[in-house]
Design an enzyme around this catalytic site. Structure first.
Site, PDB file in Angstrom:
ATOM      1  N   GLY A  12     -10.309   3.376  -0.067  1.00 13.96           N
ATOM      2  CA  GLY A  12      -9.871   4.270  -0.958  1.00 13.96           C
ATOM      3  C   GLY A  12      -8.517   4.569  -1.229  1.00 13.96           C
ATOM      4  O   GLY A  12      -8.043   5.677  -1.462  1.00 13.96           O
ATOM      5  N   SER A  13      -7.808   3.465  -0.520  1.00 20.44           N
ATOM      6  CA  SER A  13      -6.055   3.881  -0.573  1.00 20.44           C
ATOM      7  C   SER A  13      -5.443   3.780  -1.870  1.00 20.44           C
ATOM      8  O   SER A  13      -4.661   4.549  -2.230  1.00 20.44           O
ATOM      9  CB  SER A  13      -5.487   2.731   0.166  1.00 20.44           C
ATOM     10  OG  SER A  13      -5.507   1.692  -0.120  1.00 20.44           O
ATOM     11  N   ASN A  14      -6.103   3.197  -2.776  1.00 20.12           N
ATOM     12  CA  ASN A  14      -5.536   3.401  -4.267  1.00 20.12           C
ATOM     13  C   ASN A  14      -5.928   4.780  -4.631  1.00 20.12           C
ATOM     14  O   ASN A  14      -5.135   5.211  -5.522  1.00 20.12           O
ATOM     15  CB  ASN A  14      -6.309   2.221  -5.215  1.00 20.12           C
ATOM     16  CG  ASN A  14      -5.394   1.016  -5.198  1.00 20.12           C
ATOM     17  OD1 ASN A  14      -4.157   0.884  -5.354  1.00 20.12           O
ATOM     18  ND2 ASN A  14      -5.800  -0.047  -4.256  1.00 20.12           N
ATOM     19  N   LEU A  88     -16.790  -2.452  -6.544  1.00 21.06           N
ATOM     20  CA  LEU A  88     -17.402  -3.892  -6.328  1.00 21.06           C
ATOM     21  C   LEU A  88     -18.706  -4.071  -7.243  1.00 21.06           C
ATOM     22  O   LEU A  88     -19.170  -5.348  -7.343  1.00 21.06           O
ATOM     23  CB  LEU A  88     -17.498  -4.412  -4.946  1.00 21.06           C
ATOM     24  CG  LEU A  88     -16.577  -4.359  -4.072  1.00 21.06           C
ATOM     25  CD1 LEU A  88     -16.724  -4.815  -2.617  1.00 21.06           C
ATOM     26  CD2 LEU A  88     -15.353  -5.481  -4.858  1.00 21.06           C
ATOM     27  N   LYS A  89     -19.181  -3.172  -7.992  1.00 21.71           N
ATOM     28  CA  LYS A  89     -20.172  -3.247  -8.662  1.00 21.71           C
ATOM     29  C   LYS A  89     -19.714  -3.650 -10.169  1.00 21.71           C
ATOM     30  O   LYS A  89     -18.870  -3.122 -10.635  1.00 21.71           O
ATOM     31  CB  LYS A  89     -21.148  -2.107  -8.707  1.00 21.71           C
ATOM     32  CG  LYS A  89     -22.089  -1.944  -7.463  1.00 21.71           C
ATOM     33  CD  LYS A  89     -22.819  -0.804  -7.762  1.00 21.71           C
ATOM     34  CE  LYS A  89     -23.831  -0.550  -6.722  1.00 21.71           C
ATOM     35  NZ  LYS A  89     -25.103  -0.937  -6.567  1.00 21.71           N
ATOM     36  N   ILE A  91     -19.866  -2.938 -13.901  1.00 20.07           N
ATOM     37  CA  ILE A  91     -20.179  -1.714 -15.009  1.00 20.07           C
ATOM     38  C   ILE A  91     -20.924  -2.040 -16.148  1.00 20.07           C
ATOM     39  O   ILE A  91     -20.720  -2.999 -16.698  1.00 20.07           O
ATOM     40  CB  ILE A  91     -18.842  -1.239 -15.489  1.00 20.07           C
ATOM     41  CG1 ILE A  91     -17.684  -1.135 -14.637  1.00 20.07           C
ATOM     42  CG2 ILE A  91     -18.705  -0.161 -16.528  1.00 20.07           C
ATOM     43  CD1 ILE A  91     -18.195   0.093 -13.566  1.00 20.07           C
ATOM     44  N   ASN A 105      -8.981  -1.521 -14.355  1.00 23.04           N
ATOM     45  CA  ASN A 105      -9.093  -1.872 -13.054  1.00 23.04           C
ATOM     46  C   ASN A 105      -7.995  -2.295 -12.413  1.00 23.04           C
ATOM     47  O   ASN A 105      -7.111  -2.950 -13.338  1.00 23.04           O
ATOM     48  CB  ASN A 105     -10.376  -2.899 -13.219  1.00 23.04           C
ATOM     49  CG  ASN A 105     -10.611  -3.769 -11.748  1.00 23.04           C
ATOM     50  OD1 ASN A 105     -10.838  -3.038 -11.024  1.00 23.04           O
ATOM     51  ND2 ASN A 105     -10.723  -5.004 -11.750  1.00 23.04           N
ATOM     52  N   HIS A 107      -6.689  -5.530 -10.050  1.00 23.72           N
ATOM     53  CA  HIS A 107      -7.066  -6.412  -9.192  1.00 23.72           C
ATOM     54  C   HIS A 107      -5.937  -6.998  -8.361  1.00 23.72           C
ATOM     55  O   HIS A 107      -4.892  -7.199  -8.887  1.00 23.72           O
ATOM     56  CB  HIS A 107      -7.451  -7.467 -10.244  1.00 23.72           C
ATOM     57  CG  HIS A 107      -8.188  -8.786  -9.796  1.00 23.72           C
ATOM     58  ND1 HIS A 107      -9.372  -8.897  -9.190  1.00 23.72           N
ATOM     59  CD2 HIS A 107      -7.522 -10.136  -9.384  1.00 23.72           C
ATOM     60  CE1 HIS A 107      -9.628 -10.224  -8.600  1.00 23.72           C
ATOM     61  NE2 HIS A 107      -8.455 -10.652  -8.991  1.00 23.72           N
ATOM     62  N   GLU A 177       0.311  -2.125  -5.356  1.00 23.06           N
ATOM     63  CA  GLU A 177      -0.791  -1.606  -5.891  1.00 23.06           C
ATOM     64  C   GLU A 177      -0.822  -0.162  -6.022  1.00 23.06           C
ATOM     65  O   GLU A 177      -0.756   0.405  -7.223  1.00 23.06           O
ATOM     66  CB  GLU A 177      -2.231  -2.032  -5.538  1.00 23.06           C
ATOM     67  CG  GLU A 177      -2.779  -3.308  -5.275  1.00 23.06           C
ATOM     68  CD  GLU A 177      -3.985  -3.615  -4.778  1.00 23.06           C
ATOM     69  OE1 GLU A 177      -4.992  -2.936  -5.103  1.00 23.06           O
ATOM     70  OE2 GLU A 177      -4.013  -4.626  -4.057  1.00 23.06           O
TER      71      GLU A 177
HETATM   72  C1  GRF Z   1      -7.537  -3.562  -3.581  1.00 21.21           C
HETATM   73  O1  GRF Z   1      -6.913  -4.543  -3.059  1.00 21.21           O
HETATM   74  C2  GRF Z   1      -7.980  -3.489  -5.060  1.00 21.21           C
HETATM   75  O2  GRF Z   1      -7.046  -4.308  -5.707  1.00 21.21           O
HETATM   76  C3  GRF Z   1      -9.149  -4.478  -5.023  1.00 21.21           C
HETATM   77  O3  GRF Z   1      -9.900  -3.551  -4.155  1.00 21.21           O
HETATM   78  C4  GRF Z   1      -9.032  -3.144  -2.982  1.00 21.21           C
HETATM   79  C5  GRF Z   1      -9.135  -1.701  -2.685  1.00 21.21           C
HETATM   80  O4  GRF Z   1      -8.660  -1.072  -1.798  1.00 21.21           O
HETATM   81  N1  GRF Z   1      -9.948  -4.185  -6.245  1.00 21.21           N
HETATM   82  P1  GRF Z   1      -8.682   0.574  -1.485  1.00 21.21           P
HETATM   83  O5  GRF Z   1     -10.167   0.727  -1.250  1.00 21.21           O
HETATM   84  O6  GRF Z   1      -7.870   1.337  -2.689  1.00 21.21           O
HETATM   85  O7  GRF Z   1      -7.834   0.574  -0.114  1.00 21.21           O
END
Ligand code: GRF
Length: 192
Positions: A12-14, A88-89, A91, A105, A107, A177
């Site tokens: 969940g760093s994003n 990862l699932k 939708i 999303n 990527h 990101e």
């Molecule tokens: C990121 O690299 C994102 O691009 C991909 O999954 C990773 C998620 O990282 N879809 P985090 O859980 O946000 O740290």
């Protein structure tokens, strides 16, 4: 106040980058909920420590149940924008239909390269390094019925150096990101 619902499957760093960006006033919205694909992931800890409601998807739900629970949570959390941040699932199509052009999303490659089924996590970066690419990056795109195929909104490029490994490349891209995703969210929500 506009609402964002975040979907996550990992650390969940994003998700954290979105929380921080809201904290700094860059995104004019609140996160009304987090959908977690399984228990025990870092994203849930982050939701709890920031008082954001979360919901953990039931294990091995059928496509029908999955879509039912999602639609009912989404109704409750009423999102203006749904953000898949490492989710990862797949939708369900009913959800995509109801929230068309409201799901984005992130990527970790320069789509359309290295996207689609099987390209997730470190596998993406390994494929980029193995192919001898000189640049990679990250892409934010709208979500449609096909994996990583929706319209591209914005990309950031990074240089792939000779000594990059999949792991160092992943780190470099993740940093980007964390800037790109909040930036796109702000552009979408602050202008509508
Ligand atoms: C990121 O690299 C994102 O691009 C991909 O999954 C990773 C998620 O990282 N879809 P985090 O859980 O946000 O740290």
């Amino acid at each position: 106040m506009k609402n964002i619902v975040v979907f996550a499957s990992g650390s969940g760093s994003n998700f954290q980058a979105i929380i921080d960006s809201i904290g700094k006033g860059e995104i004019e919205a609140q996160i009304s909920g987090l959908i977690a694909s399984r228990p025990g992931i870092g994203a849930i800890e982050r939701a709890i420590s920031h008082n954001i409601p979360h919901y953990i998807l039931p294990d091995k739900s059928s496509e029908a149940t999955f879509s039912e629970v999602l639609l009912s949570k989404l109704k409750e959390w009423n999102p203006n924008l749904i953000v898949l941040a490492g989710f990862l699932k797949k939708i369900p199509s009913e959800v995509i239909e109801q929230y068309r052009n409201k799901i984005i999303n992130i990527h970790p490659s320069l789509l359309p390269k290295f996207g689609g089924k099987g390209y997730y996590g470190i596998k993406v970066h390994r494929a980029v390094v193995d192919a001898g690419e000189t640049e990679s990056g990250c892409t934010v795109h709208f979500v449609n019925e096909h994996y990583d195929k929706g319209d591209i909104i914005k990309q950031t490029k990074v240089v792939v150096s000779d000594d990059d490994t999949p792991e160092t490349l992943a780190q470099k891209i993740l940093k980007e990101e964390h800037k790109l995703l909040p930036n796109v969210i702000a552009e979408i929500l602050n202008n509508n």
